[in-house]
Design an enzyme around this catalytic site. Structure first.
Site, PDB file in Angstrom:
ATOM      1  N   ASP A 112     -34.002 -68.848 -65.820  1.00 50.13           N
ATOM      2  CA  ASP A 112     -33.261 -67.848 -65.026  1.00 50.13           C
ATOM      3  C   ASP A 112     -31.854 -67.487 -65.525  1.00 50.13           C
ATOM      4  O   ASP A 112     -31.075 -68.364 -65.907  1.00 50.13           O
ATOM      5  CB  ASP A 112     -33.020 -68.358 -63.595  1.00 50.13           C
ATOM      6  CG  ASP A 112     -34.224 -68.982 -62.960  1.00 50.13           C
ATOM      7  OD1 ASP A 112     -35.291 -69.001 -63.574  1.00 50.13           O
ATOM      8  OD2 ASP A 112     -34.076 -69.474 -61.832  1.00 50.13           O
ATOM      9  N   GLU A 127     -37.806 -67.703 -54.402  1.00 51.29           N
ATOM     10  CA  GLU A 127     -36.719 -68.213 -55.243  1.00 51.29           C
ATOM     11  C   GLU A 127     -35.726 -67.084 -55.553  1.00 51.29           C
ATOM     12  O   GLU A 127     -36.026 -65.907 -55.415  1.00 51.29           O
ATOM     13  CB  GLU A 127     -37.286 -68.765 -56.557  1.00 51.29           C
ATOM     14  CG  GLU A 127     -38.308 -69.882 -56.365  1.00 51.29           C
ATOM     15  CD  GLU A 127     -38.801 -70.497 -57.668  1.00 51.29           C
ATOM     16  OE1 GLU A 127     -38.830 -71.734 -57.750  1.00 51.29           O
ATOM     17  OE2 GLU A 127     -39.174 -69.765 -58.602  1.00 51.29           O
TER      18      GLU A 127
HETATM   19  C1  FRU Z   1     -36.755 -70.062 -60.720  1.00 48.60           C
HETATM   20  C2  FRU Z   1     -36.385 -71.525 -60.544  1.00 48.60           C
HETATM   21  C3  FRU Z   1     -35.299 -71.671 -59.507  1.00 48.60           C
HETATM   22  C4  FRU Z   1     -34.637 -72.956 -59.906  1.00 48.60           C
HETATM   23  C5  FRU Z   1     -34.734 -72.929 -61.406  1.00 48.60           C
HETATM   24  C6  FRU Z   1     -34.937 -74.261 -62.042  1.00 48.60           C
HETATM   25  O1  FRU Z   1     -37.317 -69.763 -61.939  1.00 48.60           O
HETATM   26  O2  FRU Z   1     -37.534 -72.267 -60.217  1.00 48.60           O
HETATM   27  O3  FRU Z   1     -35.763 -71.646 -58.177  1.00 48.60           O
HETATM   28  O4  FRU Z   1     -33.319 -73.032 -59.457  1.00 48.60           O
HETATM   29  O5  FRU Z   1     -35.811 -72.089 -61.724  1.00 48.60           O
HETATM   30  O6  FRU Z   1     -34.843 -74.196 -63.425  1.00 48.60           O
END
Ligand code: FRU
Length: 483
Positions: free
Chosen positions: A22, A201
Site C-alpha cells: 500500500d 481496508e
Molecule cells: C492492505 C493491507 C492493510 C494493512 C497492510 C499491511 O493491503 O492489508 O490493511 O495495513 O496492507 O501490509
C-alpha cells in the site's frame, strides 16, 4: 528515467529492492510530494512491515529515501496517513509546522491471543527525512476488534477537529480529535452498503466539487480484501454521500467500483495539496493480494499506479468518480503518429508501429457498425494484450492471457470486463509501461488497471473490427519525450 531490469517500470514508482504494498502517508509539503509505502526490507515478499519513503517534485520521477518507520516494541508498521500540523495542535513543533504520521502498529498473534492493531503517531521536523515516535503510543486501541487499522486523517474545517477514517472489520469507523492524541468515537458506517465479500481496508474520506460547481459531496473510498471464494481477489469500491463531522450518510446502497481491473488496490489520496492547486490526487498499489507475492519480478516486487486526479460528476441524479492522469505526465510523452477518420474493417487492420520503453495510445471511435472491434497491443510476435469491445453486449474486455508470463496465478489470465454506457462512440486512453496497462474510458468515467509481464513493452498496435466496420475518428500514439 531508465529501464534497469526486466519488468522494471519506466513511469511508475517501484522500490529499488524488495517488497512494497500500500501507498501510505501521501502528503504534499514544502514543494515535495511524499510517498511512503508498506515495505519489507528483508525480502521481496510480504513480511515485517516498515514504511519505505520516496519524494517527488512532479509525481512522476521519484527519489527513494531511507526507510522512514521501523518496527518497535508496539509492533510492525501497517498502513496509515500523514498530515501537516499547521497549527501545532500536537505540541510537537516550535516555530515551523511539521509532519505527523498516524499509522497502525500491528503485533502478530501470540500464545493463542489474536493479532493486536492500534494507532500510533510519529512526527518529523525535517521534511520527513527523520521520524520521532510519540512517547505516548499507541493513541487509539480497541479492546476486542483484531481488524482495527489503516487510519486516514484529515482536518475537518466545519468542526475544527481532526477526523480519522479507520477500517474496522467490514465497516469504516470515524473518530475525531483536537490534537491527534485523544480520539473520540463518532460513528460506524457500512453494514448495509456496498460489497462485503472481504475485509474492509484502507479507507479515505474527502470532499469534492460536483462537475466543478460550488456544490460538493463527500467520497469514501474503501478497499476490499482478497477472499479465496471469489475470482476477483482484492479490489476497491467507493461511496458518495455527505459527512457532518460525525456520520457519513451515503446517497446509495449499491456497489460502485473505482476500477474494473484487478490491479488497483489500497489507493488513497494526497493530503495538504495547496488550495490554489485544489486537486485531489490518488495513487493505488498496482497489484492484487491473490498473486502479489508471486508476480515474476526478481529482487523487487510491486509498483504504484500513475497518479490520478479524482473528480465527481453527476449523471441523471447519480454521482460518480472520474479519474484523469495528472497533467505532469504530459511532458514525458511526444506525439509519434496521428490518424483521423480511418475506417477499420475486418479485411485490413490499422497499425501503429511503436517500439519504446512506454507508450500512450488515444483512440476515439464513432459510427460503430461491427459486432466487435478493438485493439491488440503486440508486445512481441507471440505476446499480446487485447482489448475487445463487444458492440452488441456493450462490454469491453481486456485479455492478458497471451500477454507474457501469466501462469503464476489461476485468476491472472482471466478476462477483465467493463460494462459500457454508450455503444455509439467510445474514447480510450491507454498507458502501456513495462509491466502494466492503465486504461481510461470516455475521459476517465471508467478505469481498468492491469499488470502484464511481456518480454518487451510493445512492437505495434493493431486496430481491428469483426463483422462490419467502425470509424476511428482520431487516433494518436505517443512515445517517451526526448527531453
Ligand atoms: C492492505 C493491507 C492493510 C494493512 C497492510 C499491511 O493491503 O492489508 O490493511 O495495513 O496492507 O501490509
Amino acid at each position: 528515467i531508465t529501464k534497469l531490469e526486466k519488468y522494471r517500470p519506466a513511469l511508475h514508482f517501484s522500490p529499488k529492492k524488495n517488497w512494497m504494498n500500500d501507498p501510505n502517508g501521501l502528503v504534499f509539503f514544502k514543494g515535495e510530494y511524499h510517498l511512503f509505502y508498506q515495505h519489507n526490507p528483508h525480502g521481496s515478499t510480504w513480511g515485517p512491515m516498515h514504511w519505505g519513503h520516496a519524494v517527488s517534485k512532479d509525481l512522476i520521477v521519484w527519489d527513494e529515501l531511507e526507510i522512514a518507520l521501523h518496527p518497535d516494541e508496539n509492533g510492525t508498521i501497517f498502513s496509515g496517513s500523514i498530515v501537516v500540523d499547521w497549527n501545532n495542535t500536537t505540541g510537537f513543533f516550535n516555530e515551523e509546522p511539521g509532519l505527523v504520521a498516524i499509522f497502525t502498529h500491528h503485533s502478530e498473534p501470540d500464545h493463542g491471543k489474536e493479532a493486536v492493531q492500534t494507532q500510533s503517531l510519529a512526527y518529523s521536523i525535517d521534511k520527513g527525512r527523520s521520524w520521532i515516535k510519540y512517547d505516548g503510543n499507541p493513541v487509539l486501541a480497541h479492546p476486542t476488534n483484531p481488524d482495527f487499522r489503516d487510519p486516514k486523517v484529515f482536518w475537518h474545517k466545519d468542526t475544527q477537529k481532526w477526523m480519522m477514517a479507520l477500517a474496522t472489520g467490514q465497516t469504516i469507523s470515524f473518530y475525531s480529535s483536537p490534537n491527534l492524541k485523544d480520539w473520540q468515537f463518532e460513528s460506524e458506517f457500512g453494514e448495509n452498503c456496498g460489497c462485503h465479500k472481504g475485509v474492509w481496508e484502507c479507507p479515505d474520506l474527502f470532499e469534492l466539487p460536483i462537475d466543478n460547481t460550488n456544490d460538493k459531496k463527500w467520497v469514501l473510498i474503501v478497499s476490499i480484501g482478497d477472499n479465496p471464494q471469489y475470482d476477483e481477489g482484492s479490489r476497491t469500491q467507493y461511496f458518495v454521500g455527505s459527512f457532518d463531522g460525525k456520520e457519513f450518510t451515503p446517497e446509495h446502497e449499491d456497489i460502485k467500483w473505482l476500477d474494473y481491473g484487478k490491479d488497483n488496490y489500497a489507493g488513497v489520496s494526497f493530503s495538504d495539496i495547496p488550495e490554489a492547486d485544489g486537486r485531489r490526487i490518488y495513487l493505488g498499489w498496482m497489484s492484487n493480494w491473490r498473486y502479489a507475492n508471486q508476480v515474476p519480478t526478481e529482487g523487487w516486487r510491486s509498483q504504484m499506479t500513475l497518479p490520478r486526479e479524482l473528480e465527481l460528476r453527476e449523471k441523471m441524479g447519480e454521482y460518480y468518480l472520474v479519474q484523469h492522469l495528472v497533467r505532469e505526465l504530459d511532458t514525458y510523452f511526444d506525439r509519434k503518429e496521428e490518424r483521423t477518420d480511418t475506417i477499420i474493417t475486418d479485411k485490413e487492420s490499422t497499425v501503429f508501429e511503436v517500439d519504446h520503453e512506454y507508450t500512450e495510445i488515444i483512440l476515439s471511435f464513432k459510427n460503430i457498425n461491427a459486432n466487435k472491434y478493438g485493439l491488440r497491443i503486440e508486445h512481441t510476435d507471440s505476446q499480446h494484450t487485447t482489448i475487445t469491445i463487444d458492440a452488441k453486449e456493450n462490454i469491453l474486455s481486456l485479455s492478458r492471457e497471451k500477454s507474457g508470463v501469466v501462469d503464476f496465478s489461476d485468476i491472472f489470465p482471466k478476462l477483465q470486463r467493463v460494462c459500457l454506457e454508450d455503444s455509439h462512440s467510445l474514447e480510450l486512453r491507454i498507458i502501456v509501461d513495462s509491466a502494466s496497462l492503465e486504461l481510461f474510458i470516455n475521459g476517465g468515467e471508467q478505469a481498468l488497471t492491469s499488470l502484464i509481464f511481456p518480454d518487451k513493452v510493445s512492437k505495434r498496435i493493431c486496430l481491428f473490427a469483426e463483422e462490419g466496420k467502425v470509424n476511428l475518428v482520431y487516433g494518436k500514439v505517443s512515445v517517451p519525450s526526448k527531453s
